[in-house]
Scaffold this active site. Structure first.
Site, PDB file in Angstrom:
ATOM      1  NE  ARG A 238      99.424 207.292  50.557  1.00 17.00           N
ATOM      2  CZ  ARG A 238      98.338 207.820  51.089  1.00 17.00           C
ATOM      3  NH1 ARG A 238      97.405 207.051  51.598  1.00 17.00           N
ATOM      4  NH2 ARG A 238      98.165 209.126  51.112  1.00 17.00           N
TER       5      ARG A 238
ATOM      6  CG  ASP B  83      86.805 205.680  55.562  1.00 27.23           C
ATOM      7  OD1 ASP B  83      86.937 206.093  54.388  1.00 27.23           O
ATOM      8  OD2 ASP B  83      87.251 206.285  56.543  1.00 27.23           O
TER       9      ASP B  83
ATOM     10  CG  PHE C  78      93.155 207.770  57.887  1.00 29.33           C
ATOM     11  CD1 PHE C  78      94.162 208.030  56.968  1.00 29.33           C
ATOM     12  CD2 PHE C  78      92.568 208.833  58.547  1.00 29.33           C
ATOM     13  CE1 PHE C  78      94.565 209.332  56.710  1.00 29.33           C
ATOM     14  CE2 PHE C  78      92.979 210.137  58.293  1.00 29.33           C
ATOM     15  CZ  PHE C  78      93.976 210.384  57.373  1.00 29.33           C
TER      16      PHE C  78
ATOM     17  CE1 TYR D 175      91.432 214.710  51.760  1.00 26.12           C
ATOM     18  CE2 TYR D 175      89.386 215.626  52.612  1.00 26.12           C
ATOM     19  CZ  TYR D 175      90.524 214.860  52.798  1.00 26.12           C
ATOM     20  OH  TYR D 175      90.755 214.259  54.000  1.00 26.12           O
ATOM     21  CE  LYS D 176      92.070 211.094  51.538  1.00 28.98           C
ATOM     22  NZ  LYS D 176      91.777 210.195  52.640  1.00 28.98           N
TER      23      LYS D 176
HETATM   24  C1  LIG Z   1      91.695 210.717  53.955  1.00 30.25           C
HETATM   25  C2  LIG Z   1      91.012 209.870  54.969  1.00 30.25           C
HETATM   26  C3  LIG Z   1      90.273 210.447  56.012  1.00 30.25           C
HETATM   27  C4  LIG Z   1      90.237 211.940  56.138  1.00 30.25           C
HETATM   28  O1  LIG Z   1      89.360 212.419  57.079  1.00 30.25           O
HETATM   29  P1  LIG Z   1      89.136 214.002  57.156  1.00 30.25           P
HETATM   30  O2  LIG Z   1      88.089 214.192  58.138  1.00 30.25           O
HETATM   31  O3  LIG Z   1      88.834 214.485  55.784  1.00 30.25           O
HETATM   32  O4  LIG Z   1      90.439 214.599  57.593  1.00 30.25           O
HETATM   33  C5  LIG Z   1      89.613 209.604  56.878  1.00 30.25           C
HETATM   34  N1  LIG Z   1      89.678 208.258  56.755  1.00 30.25           N
HETATM   35  C6  LIG Z   1      90.394 207.674  55.760  1.00 30.25           C
HETATM   36  C7  LIG Z   1      90.435 206.191  55.645  1.00 30.25           C
HETATM   37  C8  LIG Z   1      91.091 208.467  54.856  1.00 30.25           C
HETATM   38  O5  LIG Z   1      91.811 207.904  53.888  1.00 30.25           O
END
Ligand SMILES: *Cc1c(COP(=O)(O)O)cnc(C)c1O
Length: 411
Positions: free
Chosen positions: A378, A204, A127, A229-230
């Site tokens: 997805r 992560d 990400f 939030y997921k």
């Molecule tokens: C959703 C996600 C993020 C989100 O980071 P935020 O700081 O909440 O914007 C980071 N890393 C991964 C792998 C994600 O899936």
């Protein structure tokens, strides 16, 4: 094993988690929501709990609420989350800020714990925020990033890691579940492999927390971060979590040395001294309504049980893959997720040249998936909120769109 609508309804009737669907706020729109892996639905109890924070705790108690319990919320709710789904004992997890900010702190902290080592390892498929932050920390500390380029569906292999790991490696950052393909890495084997060269691992857990049982303590993970939030349904921008294994807590240092991370917040002392507990990972004043929203959703996960959640995630993704094979593969799509459920998280990705156009038509038909550039759709399946019938309906509409059925397109 292509599901029929009647079979989907029967699965819902037999689903031990079915009653949890009524725990969420929902209307008639959308027809099907397959994006709970990006933004989960709002739990009803969150509405009540946050309203209580606003009306009573803030509105009536005002500043006294800090002493009534707000001050301890980051570690208290961190402990509850750790117990519900991280496989971590109390005292190692706090809720604070965003995943991005926690990543920044955790990567710095890991490097500090392995001072003298000058390499970081990460994947160039991760990400964006993860990649950008690894680069930023490496540049601030004069370190080099050894990038891995795994196959998106296969994920990082131990052979690939073997090539870059050495006594120069300070830390390795990896996503447990890939945000695109959903491939689930072997956390225990990789953690051991990283430890064998004396380096630390930062996991992560954004796409694992709340949908896959984790065993951070048993596996010997060093640090972990993840968002709420997921699959954890705590709401847009809800504060994230950070875990640091107990054995590192005395030494761990992070760069955003705000007063909430110091030994005695209210001493207002002349110089900084890091708190010897997990509070060292905090920085400034906690966002109370956000942490309370995390607490509310964590309580749902605890009630449902993370093993039952995983079981339904596997069943939903298995049916989804079978429907994609039967209905979308003939129209030029391919499954871009692992076929082995043991190697897959909670979403299924389909890939094809018409993905953008089909995803747009799905939106029009009020079937909400998640489109990822340039050609991936997805399909996120949230065990607490997605029903088998909802999955079936979404796939049926998508099939008709892919076939060019004008009725589906005009829905
Ligand atoms: C959703 C996600 C993020 C989100 O980071 P935020 O700081 O909440 O914007 C980071 N890393 C991964 C792998 C994600 O899936």
């Amino acid at each position: 094993m292509t599901l029929t609508y009647d079979e989907a309804v029967a699965l819902d009737q037999a689903d031990p988690l079915a009653s949890f669907r009524t725990e969420f706020l929902r209307g008639d729109d959308p027809v099907a929501y397959l994006d709970g892996n990006s933004l989960g639905r709002p739990p009803l109890r969150t509405v009540r709990r946050v309203e209580d924070v606003l009306r009573r705790q803030w509105g009536e108690r005002l500043i006294r609420s800090w002493e009534d319990g707000w001050l301890e919320l980051p570690e208290q709710v961190g402990d509850r989350l750790a117990s519900a789904c991280l496989g971590a004992a109390a005292g190692q997890t706090v809720i604070a800020e965003s995943t991005s900010v926690n990543l920044y702190k955790a990567i710095h902290a890991a490097c500090g714990l392995r001072d003298g080592r000058d390499e970081l390892v990460a994947t160039d498929t991760d990400f964006p925020t993860d990649r950008y932050l690894v680069e930023s920390v490496a540049s601030a500390r004069g370190m080099t990033v050894r990038w891995l380029s795994p196959d998106v569906v296969e994920g990082v292999t131990s052979e690939q890691l073997d090539v870059v790991l050495s006594e120069r490696t300070a830390a390795v950052l990896l996503s447990h579940v890939d945000y695109r393909s959903g491939v689930l890495l072997d956390m225990a084997a990789i953690t051991d492999q990283v430890h064998a060269v004396g380096a630390l691992v930062i996991w992560d857990l954004c796409h694992s927390a709340g949908v896959i049982p984790l065993a951070l303590d048993a596996v010997g993970v060093d640090l972990a971060v993840g968002c709420t939030y997921k699959y954890l349904n705590a709401g847009p921008g809800a504060p994230a979590f950070v875990y640091v294994a107990e054995r590192h807590l005395r030494e761990v240092r992070q760069p955003i040395t705000g007063w909430w991370s110091s030994t005695d917040r209210f001493a207002m002392g002349p110089s900084y001294e890091a708190d010897p507990s997990i509070r060292a990972m905090l920085s400034g004043t906690a966002y109370v309504p956000g942490i309370v929203a995390v607490d509310a959703s964590v309580s749902l996960v605890a009630e449902a049980g993370i093993d039952a959640i995983r079981e339904k995630a596997v069943a939903l993704t298995e049916h989804c893959v079978a429907l994609v094979d039967a209905w979308l593969v003939p129209h030029g799509f391919a499954v871009a997720s692992p076929r082995d459920p043991a190697r897959r998280g909670g979403h299924v990705t389909v890939q094809g040249p018409r993905a953008r156009e089909v995803a747009a038509a799905m939106y029009e038909a009020k079937v909400i998936p998640d489109f990822r550039n340039p050609d991936m759709i997805r399909l996120g399946l949230s065990p607490l909120t997605t029903s088998y019938a909802e999955l079936w309906t979404a796939m049926d509409i998508t099939r008709r769109i892919a076939e060019g059925d004008p009725v589906a397109v005009a829905l």
